[in-house]
Design an enzyme around this catalytic site. Structure first.
Site, short mmCIF file in Angstrom:
data_model
loop_
_atom_site.label_atom_id
_atom_site.label_comp_id
_atom_site.label_asym_id
_atom_site.label_seq_id
_atom_site.Cartn_x
_atom_site.Cartn_y
_atom_site.Cartn_z
N ASN A 1 0.64 9.62 -0.81
CA ASN A 1 1.73 8.73 -0.40
C ASN A 1 2.82 8.66 -1.47
OD1 ASN A 1 1.54 7.50 2.28
ND2 ASN A 1 -0.43 6.72 1.60
N ILE B 1 -8.46 -4.27 -6.92
CA ILE B 1 -8.06 -5.59 -6.39
C ILE B 1 -7.31 -6.28 -7.52
CG2 ILE B 1 -8.91 -7.79 -5.55
CD1 ILE B 1 -10.40 -6.25 -3.67
N HIS C 1 -1.70 0.08 4.08
CA HIS C 1 -3.10 -0.12 4.45
C HIS C 1 -3.39 0.68 5.72
CE1 HIS C 1 -6.95 -2.16 4.71
NE2 HIS C 1 -6.71 -2.36 5.99
#
Length: 198
Positions: free
Chosen positions: A14, A96, A113
């Site tokens: 990405n 996270i 996501h």
């Protein structure tokens, strides 16, 4: 010049899509924006090679070298802030983030996501979509908040689930859509940001 900092942990596909879009779309000229740096928590992340080949500065901060999640995030913030970032882009960054990190970049931290949020936050999204009998899957670009995968939705792409799909085949089709919507969402964010501060 508006600075975009991209965080990766692996292949960085990405990130590569965003870098290519910035080059082909002449973001430096049209949007006064550039990918200023690519950072990773893994020294073996393949995406670092791509970034270096495209003349983008890179840095590695190994999260295992820090005593806590908070200590790692503090060091990561210090590294990112050297670039005076207008936008921080998570592109397969498998960490996270602490509430302090998210708050520090509130309103300028985005993620992609591999599901149609709010469905299937977290991991194993493709298998969960198949197990639930969904007819469609997809990807979502969203603002990052302290709650995992719950920020404002900026863009989505829908992918049909085909007979015989596995998590792997579905993942590959969703990823190809991610590579289209993420660069567009970044460019749109930069454009909207430019207008809001003009």
């Amino acid at each position: 010049m508006k600075n975009i900092v991209i965080l990766i942990s692996g292949s960085g596909s990405n990130m590569a899509a965003i870098v290519r879009a910035a080059e082909q779309g002449r973001w430096a000229e049209r949007l006064n924006a550039r990918v200023a740096a690519v950072l990773s928590n893994r020294a073996d992340a393949q995406g670092l090679v791509f970034a270096q080949e495209h003349g983008i500065p890179t840095a590695v901060l190994d999260h295992k070298a820090f005593p806590s999640r908070e200590a790692f995030d503090a060091a990561l913030m210090a590294e990112i802030d050297q670039q005076a970032p207008d936008l921080v882009v998570l592109a397969g960054f498998m960490r996270i983030l602490t509430p302090g990190f998210v708050a520090h970049y509130a309103g300028r931290l985005i993620n992609i996501h591999p599901s149609l949020l709010p469905a299937f936050p977290g991991l194993n999204t493709h298998q969960r979509a198949l197990d639930a009998g969904c007819r469609f899957a997809g990807a979502t670009v969203h603002q990052v908040t302290a709650e995992l995968d719950h920020g404002q939705i900026l863009a989505q792409a829908v992918v049909p689930i085909l007979p015989g799909d596995t998590a792997a085949t579905l993942s590959a089709r969703v990823l190809s859509q991610e590579h289209q919507i993420y660069p567009r969402a970044v460019a749109a964010w930069i454009s909207d940001f430019s207008q809001s501060v003009a």
